[in-house]
Design a protein around this motif. Sequence first.
Motif, PDB file in Angstrom:
ATOM      1  N   LEU A 151     -22.118   1.664  -6.363  1.00 22.66           N
ATOM      2  CA  LEU A 151     -22.398   1.422  -7.729  1.00 22.66           C
ATOM      3  C   LEU A 151     -21.203   1.300  -8.651  1.00 22.66           C
ATOM      4  CD1 LEU A 151     -25.852   3.136  -8.390  1.00 22.66           C
ATOM      5  CD2 LEU A 151     -25.432   0.909  -7.664  1.00 22.66           C
ATOM      6  N   SER A 152     -20.112   1.822  -8.067  1.00 19.05           N
ATOM      7  CA  SER A 152     -18.738   2.100  -8.731  1.00 19.05           C
ATOM      8  C   SER A 152     -18.060   0.885  -8.621  1.00 19.05           C
ATOM      9  CB  SER A 152     -17.928   3.067  -8.548  1.00 19.05           C
ATOM     10  OG  SER A 152     -17.475   2.830  -7.221  1.00 19.05           O
ATOM     11  N   VAL A 153     -18.593  -0.395  -7.754  1.00 20.54           N
ATOM     12  CA  VAL A 153     -17.646  -1.497  -7.634  1.00 20.54           C
ATOM     13  C   VAL A 153     -18.035  -2.351  -8.711  1.00 20.54           C
ATOM     14  CG1 VAL A 153     -17.246  -3.422  -5.913  1.00 20.54           C
ATOM     15  CG2 VAL A 153     -17.913  -1.211  -5.147  1.00 20.54           C
ATOM     16  N   ALA A 154     -17.007  -3.126  -9.436  1.00 23.97           N
ATOM     17  CA  ALA A 154     -17.452  -3.628 -10.656  1.00 23.97           C
ATOM     18  C   ALA A 154     -18.043  -5.033 -10.225  1.00 23.97           C
ATOM     19  CB  ALA A 154     -16.075  -4.057 -11.437  1.00 23.97           C
ATOM     20  N   GLY A 155     -18.714  -5.567 -11.029  1.00 19.81           N
ATOM     21  CA  GLY A 155     -19.465  -6.784 -10.784  1.00 19.81           C
ATOM     22  C   GLY A 155     -20.727  -6.641 -10.372  1.00 19.81           C
ATOM     23  N   GLY A 156     -21.564  -7.858  -9.901  1.00 17.85           N
ATOM     24  CA  GLY A 156     -22.934  -7.909  -9.386  1.00 17.85           C
ATOM     25  C   GLY A 156     -23.041  -7.246  -8.021  1.00 17.85           C
ATOM     26  N   LEU A 157     -24.335  -7.294  -7.444  1.00 14.31           N
ATOM     27  CA  LEU A 157     -24.610  -6.630  -6.497  1.00 14.31           C
ATOM     28  C   LEU A 157     -24.127  -7.436  -5.175  1.00 14.31           C
ATOM     29  CD1 LEU A 157     -28.368  -5.483  -7.008  1.00 14.31           C
ATOM     30  CD2 LEU A 157     -26.312  -3.947  -7.040  1.00 14.31           C
ATOM     31  N   ASP A 158     -23.936  -8.586  -5.396  1.00 13.97           N
ATOM     32  CA  ASP A 158     -23.416  -9.308  -4.221  1.00 13.97           C
ATOM     33  C   ASP A 158     -22.003  -9.359  -3.893  1.00 13.97           C
ATOM     34  OD1 ASP A 158     -25.861 -10.579  -3.454  1.00 13.97           O
ATOM     35  OD2 ASP A 158     -25.359 -12.424  -3.693  1.00 13.97           O
ATOM     36  N   MET A 159     -21.353  -8.526  -4.970  1.00 15.17           N
ATOM     37  CA  MET A 159     -19.972  -8.099  -4.653  1.00 15.17           C
ATOM     38  C   MET A 159     -19.819  -7.158  -3.676  1.00 15.17           C
ATOM     39  SD  MET A 159     -16.904  -8.814  -5.910  1.00 15.17           S
ATOM     40  CE  MET A 159     -16.996  -9.304  -7.655  1.00 15.17           C
ATOM     41  N   VAL A 160     -20.886  -6.297  -3.296  1.00 19.72           N
ATOM     42  CA  VAL A 160     -21.205  -5.418  -2.253  1.00 19.72           C
ATOM     43  C   VAL A 160     -21.830  -6.268  -1.130  1.00 19.72           C
ATOM     44  CG1 VAL A 160     -22.030  -3.333  -1.530  1.00 19.72           C
ATOM     45  CG2 VAL A 160     -20.675  -3.496  -3.527  1.00 19.72           C
ATOM     46  N   GLY A 161     -22.889  -6.724  -1.366  1.00 21.31           N
ATOM     47  CA  GLY A 161     -23.969  -7.198  -0.372  1.00 21.31           C
ATOM     48  C   GLY A 161     -23.145  -8.432   0.318  1.00 21.31           C
ATOM     49  N   HIS A 175     -11.836  15.813 -11.055  1.00 21.00           N
ATOM     50  CA  HIS A 175     -10.187  15.869 -10.931  1.00 21.00           C
ATOM     51  C   HIS A 175     -10.151  14.952 -12.391  1.00 21.00           C
ATOM     52  CE1 HIS A 175      -8.535  17.423  -7.206  1.00 21.00           C
ATOM     53  NE2 HIS A 175      -9.780  18.096  -7.496  1.00 21.00           N
ATOM     54  N   SER A 176      -8.931  15.459 -13.050  1.00 22.36           N
ATOM     55  CA  SER A 176      -8.501  14.656 -14.149  1.00 22.36           C
ATOM     56  C   SER A 176      -7.838  13.414 -13.743  1.00 22.36           C
ATOM     57  CB  SER A 176      -7.589  15.542 -15.160  1.00 22.36           C
ATOM     58  OG  SER A 176      -6.523  15.792 -14.351  1.00 22.36           O
ATOM     59  N   GLU A 177      -7.458  12.650 -14.831  1.00 20.94           N
ATOM     60  CA  GLU A 177      -6.781  11.429 -14.613  1.00 20.94           C
ATOM     61  C   GLU A 177      -5.294  11.738 -14.299  1.00 20.94           C
ATOM     62  OE1 GLU A 177      -6.656   9.122 -18.237  1.00 20.94           O
ATOM     63  OE2 GLU A 177      -9.133   8.799 -18.145  1.00 20.94           O
ATOM     64  N   THR A 178      -4.710  12.782 -14.417  1.00 26.14           N
ATOM     65  CA  THR A 178      -3.261  13.301 -14.098  1.00 26.14           C
ATOM     66  C   THR A 178      -3.230  13.764 -12.534  1.00 26.14           C
ATOM     67  OG1 THR A 178      -3.374  15.672 -14.771  1.00 26.14           O
ATOM     68  CG2 THR A 178      -2.417  13.865 -15.979  1.00 26.14           C
ATOM     69  N   SER A 179      -4.574  13.626 -11.706  1.00 28.65           N
ATOM     70  CA  SER A 179      -4.611  14.462 -10.368  1.00 28.65           C
ATOM     71  C   SER A 179      -3.971  13.294  -9.524  1.00 28.65           C
ATOM     72  CB  SER A 179      -6.067  14.733 -10.057  1.00 28.65           C
ATOM     73  OG  SER A 179      -6.182  15.037  -8.731  1.00 28.65           O
ATOM     74  N   THR A 180      -3.218  13.984  -8.586  1.00 30.11           N
ATOM     75  CA  THR A 180      -2.317  13.288  -7.432  1.00 30.11           C
ATOM     76  C   THR A 180      -3.264  12.843  -6.314  1.00 30.11           C
ATOM     77  OG1 THR A 180      -1.221  14.936  -6.687  1.00 30.11           O
ATOM     78  CG2 THR A 180      -0.199  13.659  -8.352  1.00 30.11           C
ATOM     79  N   GLN A 181      -4.542  13.570  -6.301  1.00 31.65           N
ATOM     80  CA  GLN A 181      -5.157  13.571  -4.952  1.00 31.65           C
ATOM     81  C   GLN A 181      -5.999  12.331  -4.959  1.00 31.65           C
ATOM     82  OE1 GLN A 181      -6.884  17.603  -3.985  1.00 31.65           O
ATOM     83  NE2 GLN A 181      -5.501  18.322  -5.566  1.00 31.65           N
ATOM     84  N   ARG A 182      -6.606  11.897  -3.882  1.00 29.48           N
ATOM     85  CA  ARG A 182      -7.468  10.776  -3.630  1.00 29.48           C
ATOM     86  C   ARG A 182      -8.559  10.744  -2.345  1.00 29.48           C
ATOM     87  NH1 ARG A 182      -5.069  10.115  -7.804  1.00 29.48           N
ATOM     88  NH2 ARG A 182      -3.748   8.304  -8.160  1.00 29.48           N
ATOM     89  N   VAL A 183      -9.380  10.041  -2.538  1.00 29.22           N
ATOM     90  CA  VAL A 183     -10.419  10.245  -1.695  1.00 29.22           C
ATOM     91  C   VAL A 183     -10.906   8.694  -1.412  1.00 29.22           C
ATOM     92  CG1 VAL A 183     -12.815  10.462  -1.019  1.00 29.22           C
ATOM     93  CG2 VAL A 183     -11.687  12.280  -2.483  1.00 29.22           C
ATOM     94  N   LEU A 184     -10.557   8.496   0.118  1.00 28.61           N
ATOM     95  CA  LEU A 184     -10.918   7.231   0.474  1.00 28.61           C
ATOM     96  C   LEU A 184     -12.341   7.194   1.313  1.00 28.61           C
ATOM     97  CD1 LEU A 184      -9.452   4.353   0.581  1.00 28.61           C
ATOM     98  CD2 LEU A 184      -8.582   4.832   2.917  1.00 28.61           C
ATOM     99  N   PHE A 185     -13.235   6.518   0.832  1.00 32.51           N
ATOM    100  CA  PHE A 185     -14.623   6.588   1.268  1.00 32.51           C
ATOM    101  C   PHE A 185     -15.086   5.297   1.720  1.00 32.51           C
ATOM    102  CE2 PHE A 185     -19.230   6.146   0.500  1.00 32.51           C
ATOM    103  CZ  PHE A 185     -19.789   6.967   1.126  1.00 32.51           C
ATOM    104  N   GLY A 186     -15.515   5.135   2.990  1.00 30.98           N
ATOM    105  CA  GLY A 186     -16.025   3.751   3.727  1.00 30.98           C
ATOM    106  C   GLY A 186     -17.496   3.860   3.905  1.00 30.98           C
ATOM    107  N   ILE A 187     -18.256   2.812   3.846  1.00 25.24           N
ATOM    108  CA  ILE A 187     -19.437   2.478   4.315  1.00 25.24           C
ATOM    109  C   ILE A 187     -19.772   1.161   4.582  1.00 25.24           C
ATOM    110  CG2 ILE A 187     -20.339   1.985   1.944  1.00 25.24           C
ATOM    111  CD1 ILE A 187     -23.128   3.787   3.096  1.00 25.24           C
ATOM    112  N   GLY A 188     -20.638   0.910   5.631  1.00 27.38           N
ATOM    113  CA  GLY A 188     -21.016  -0.580   6.025  1.00 27.38           C
ATOM    114  C   GLY A 188     -21.359  -0.348   7.660  1.00 27.38           C
TER     115      GLY A 188
END
Length: 275
Positions: A151-161, A175-188
């Motif tokens: 749901l965090s992907v900008a735009g309509g549902l077909d942007m994902v679908g 985490h705050s905006e200054t955090s240097t840590q990242r999470v990479l999450f994949g689904i499909g």
Amino acid sequence: FLRRGFAHILAAAPKMGKTELLLRAITDWDAATEHVEYFTEEYPDTWVHRLWSLRDAGYDSLFEHVRFTSLAMLPSPESREEAICAAIRDPHSTVIIVDTIRSGLKIEDENDNNTLRDALEPLTRLTHEYHKTLLLIHHSNKVGANKPSLLSVAGGLDMVGAMDAVIILCRPYKHSETSTQRVLFGIGRGLFGGHIEYDWPDREGPFILQSTEGRPDKSYIGPKWRTTSEIGQLAKKLKEWEAEGWIECDVPLEDRQGKTVRWREVREEFELDDI
């Protein structure tokens, strides 16, 4: 996260490091088998500066198997779409990256699903037909900076679908905006919600792996203090390693809940008489 014959979308908030992540990943790909067509929204002067910075940092292989095209230099949305489709059909290309969707495709209203289908389906169809790897870069909405959700992907549902797989890049939860840590999450199809956590403390330096599929990587903790948050699987694993005695924390256990703390590898101290 990337599969041959799949159409992917990578979404993240602005300045999260999407392009830097991709360029560093490309340098690890086999130049003999992978030929990348990279469409960037940046003007040539800006792009050249970015590439030379990476080359100075030791990422020379980037120039061996990647062809860059500036979308800003193509005269119209139609010409950009034609160039992207031609790259997919090119028998020499294996991976096509469009950075970003808003610059590369003619989408007047990205919240309208009919408009999204008209823009995305020709690309996904060609991707499947020519068995290529397509990666479209997009922005996330306000939710997406700290939450790996579809749901965090900008735009309509077909942007994902319309995509075979969705990849979300964000900061760890809370985490705050200054955090240097990242999470990479994949689904499909075939991804099953896999994720990687990494740190990017130096914008000119390398990424530092924290964990894969919730399993922290021991190389993340070294002799220097490393900042983390007492949240999630990484925090749980760090406590286990602390109990084993090979790392230490700068905050007592009873005071850590929800706080940002620092960890480092334990180095045994000894007296000169012991040598």
